[in-house]
Design an enzyme around this catalytic site. Structure first.
Site, mmCIF file in Angstrom:
data_model
loop_
_atom_site.group_PDB
_atom_site.id
_atom_site.type_symbol
_atom_site.label_atom_id
_atom_site.label_comp_id
_atom_site.label_asym_id
_atom_site.label_seq_id
_atom_site.Cartn_x
_atom_site.Cartn_y
_atom_site.Cartn_z
ATOM 1 N N ILE A 119 1.784 -5.291 8.189
ATOM 2 C CA ILE A 119 3.211 -5.016 8.353
ATOM 3 C C ILE A 119 3.467 -3.524 8.204
ATOM 4 C CG2 ILE A 119 5.528 -5.488 7.474
ATOM 5 C CD1 ILE A 119 4.421 -8.122 6.356
ATOM 6 N N MET B 218 0.843 -1.195 0.000
ATOM 7 C CA MET B 218 0.000 0.000 0.000
ATOM 8 C C MET B 218 0.878 1.244 0.000
ATOM 9 S SD MET B 218 -2.871 -1.106 2.821
ATOM 10 C CE MET B 218 -1.659 -1.783 3.959
ATOM 11 N N GLY C 214 1.141 4.151 4.633
ATOM 12 C CA GLY C 214 1.964 3.291 3.780
ATOM 13 C C GLY C 214 2.435 2.024 4.466
ATOM 14 N N SER C 215 2.221 0.854 3.843
ATOM 15 C CA SER C 215 2.521 -0.388 4.527
ATOM 16 C C SER C 215 2.284 -1.581 3.611
ATOM 17 C CB SER C 215 1.659 -0.491 5.781
ATOM 18 O OG SER C 215 0.344 -0.038 5.495
ATOM 19 N N ARG C 216 2.102 -2.754 4.218
ATOM 20 C CA ARG C 216 1.935 -3.985 3.442
ATOM 21 C C ARG C 216 1.079 -4.975 4.218
ATOM 22 N NH1 ARG C 216 7.263 -7.659 2.277
ATOM 23 N NH2 ARG C 216 6.311 -9.680 2.670
#
Length: 232
Positions: A159, A102, A189-191
């Site tokens: 994450i 993301m 922002g991440s995953r």
């Protein structure tokens, strides 16, 4: 429908998690306008961006036994086999893992990929390296969920990344969730990683854009008919 209602219908709602941030940016913008007008306009643009970041649009989720939908908006960054986090109790063999990255421009409200019961939630502090790197799944701060379904358990891992420094969870252990139901959020922002049981058919490819709660990631049982949809 009035013009105001038409405009309102086109603007996605803001998740309450964003209210303090949006309010803070707005307050700073007012102060900047008082100090120097151009700075105030910059602050206003940042306020609008913050509001867009915390948008929480309605999604239409496909409803059918065995479907796995995307838990996050973003890009399918990796499809591989990997060991799931030990804290999830999903065994010590590599499982199929679908990773979604993301960016700061994506919607960051996360949705359950399946209908099931949350068996375990485990938070682990860690580093904040680039979430696109493979080792981020092991080294970074994360929040892991094990969800039990009639087709077996799946793992969902939020994450943190370089910018994302706060993982928020809306659910608890023992809670039943529906496919596409909101379960958490990661700021800035991440995953997300999804670990799937052996035999699951993946229906996406690397580089594809995913929409949380709508894109079908995988199917436990491709032979089951009767696809329906639900807005949520």
């Amino acid at each position: 429908m009035s013009i105001s209602n038409s405009i309102r219908a086109q603007i996605p709602p803001i998740h309450p998690e964003g209210y303090p941030f949006i309010g803070g940016f707005a307050l700073v913008s007012l102060i900047l306008f008082w100090i120097f007008t151009p700075l105030g306009w910059i602050g206003t643009l940042l306020t609008v961006w913050c509001a867009l970041f915390f948008r929480d649009p309605i999604r239409v989720t496909p409803q059918r036994e065995g479907l796995v939908v995307a838990p996050a908006d973003g890009r399918i960054s990796m499809i591989t086999r990997a060991l799931p986090p030990a804290e999830l109790g999903l065994g010590d063999r590599p499982l199929l893992r679908v990773s979604i990255f993301m960016s700061v421009f994506n919607v960051h409200v996360n949705r359950s990929p399946v209908a099931g019961r949350i068996e375990k939630i485990s938070y682990r502090p860690g580093a904040f390296i680039n979430a696109e790197l493979d080792k981020a799944s092991e080294d970074n701060e994360r929040n892991s969920l094990a969800i039990s379904t009639p087709h077996g358990k799946i793992g969902v891992v939020q994450i943190a990344g370089l910018v994302a420094r706060r993982i928020v969870s809306f659910v608890r252990e023992g809670q039943t969730v529906g496919a596409g139901e909101r379960f958490g959020l990661i700021r800035f922002g991440s995953r997300l990683d999804v670990y799937l049981p052996d035999g699951t058919e993946v229906l996406v490819s690397e580089g594809q854009t995913a929409i949380a709660g709508e894109t079908i990631l995988a199917d436990f049982d491709v032979a089951t008919p009767g696809l329906t949809f639900r807005s949520q």
